[in-house]
Design a protein around this motif. Sequence first.
Motif, short mmCIF file in Angstrom:
data_model
loop_
_atom_site.label_atom_id
_atom_site.label_comp_id
_atom_site.label_asym_id
_atom_site.label_seq_id
_atom_site.Cartn_x
_atom_site.Cartn_y
_atom_site.Cartn_z
N ILE A 172 -84.50 -39.70 -5.44
CA ILE A 172 -84.44 -40.98 -6.12
C ILE A 172 -85.77 -41.21 -6.85
N PRO A 173 -85.78 -42.09 -7.82
CA PRO A 173 -87.03 -42.39 -8.51
C PRO A 173 -88.07 -42.99 -7.54
N ALA B 60 -90.08 -45.43 -7.79
CA ALA B 60 -90.06 -46.90 -7.72
C ALA B 60 -88.96 -47.39 -6.77
N LEU B 61 -87.81 -46.75 -6.80
CA LEU B 61 -86.72 -47.12 -5.88
C LEU B 61 -87.10 -46.79 -4.45
N HIS B 62 -87.74 -45.64 -4.24
CA HIS B 62 -88.20 -45.25 -2.91
C HIS B 62 -89.14 -46.31 -2.35
N ARG B 63 -90.08 -46.75 -3.20
CA ARG B 63 -91.04 -47.78 -2.78
C ARG B 63 -90.30 -49.08 -2.43
N ALA B 64 -89.39 -49.50 -3.29
CA ALA B 64 -88.65 -50.74 -3.05
C ALA B 64 -87.86 -50.67 -1.74
N LEU B 65 -87.23 -49.54 -1.47
CA LEU B 65 -86.48 -49.38 -0.23
C LEU B 65 -87.41 -49.38 0.98
N GLU C 275 -88.36 -52.95 1.62
CA GLU C 275 -87.24 -53.68 2.22
C GLU C 275 -87.07 -53.30 3.69
N VAL D 79 -81.14 -47.19 4.59
CA VAL D 79 -80.34 -46.47 3.61
C VAL D 79 -78.99 -46.14 4.20
N LYS E 183 -76.86 -49.15 3.87
CA LYS E 183 -76.45 -49.39 2.48
C LYS E 183 -75.35 -48.42 2.05
#
Length: 107
Positions: free
Chosen positions: A78-79, A81-86, A89, A101, A104
């Motif tokens: 995954i990108p 930025a998405l890794h960081r956001a997850l 969270e 994950v 989700k």
Amino acid sequence: MRDDHYTYRVSWSPDDREYVATVVEFRSLSWLAPDPAAALLGLRALVAEVVDDLLASGEPVPEPLAERQFSGEFRLRIPPALHRALAIEATEQGVSLNRLVSAKVAI
């Protein structure tokens, strides 16, 4: 190899105005019938014929999904930025990134 170990589904086809049976492991096969039981029986007979033909010709026969062993692990890129956001969270929820994950994906 048993044809009854494959993953069969029967659903209504509005276009055909009949029930259609499909089998996940043989995506090109299907069977139409006026009732669900007949659709399933027709497809199972067809799958048995196809499996017999494949075996007779020495071609590979798809393994039923029900008989495969799954580790429960897979890699997903995954990108960043998405890794960081997850990760943020997951930390906010007090759970591991894996658990977040998994939850989700299960939705």
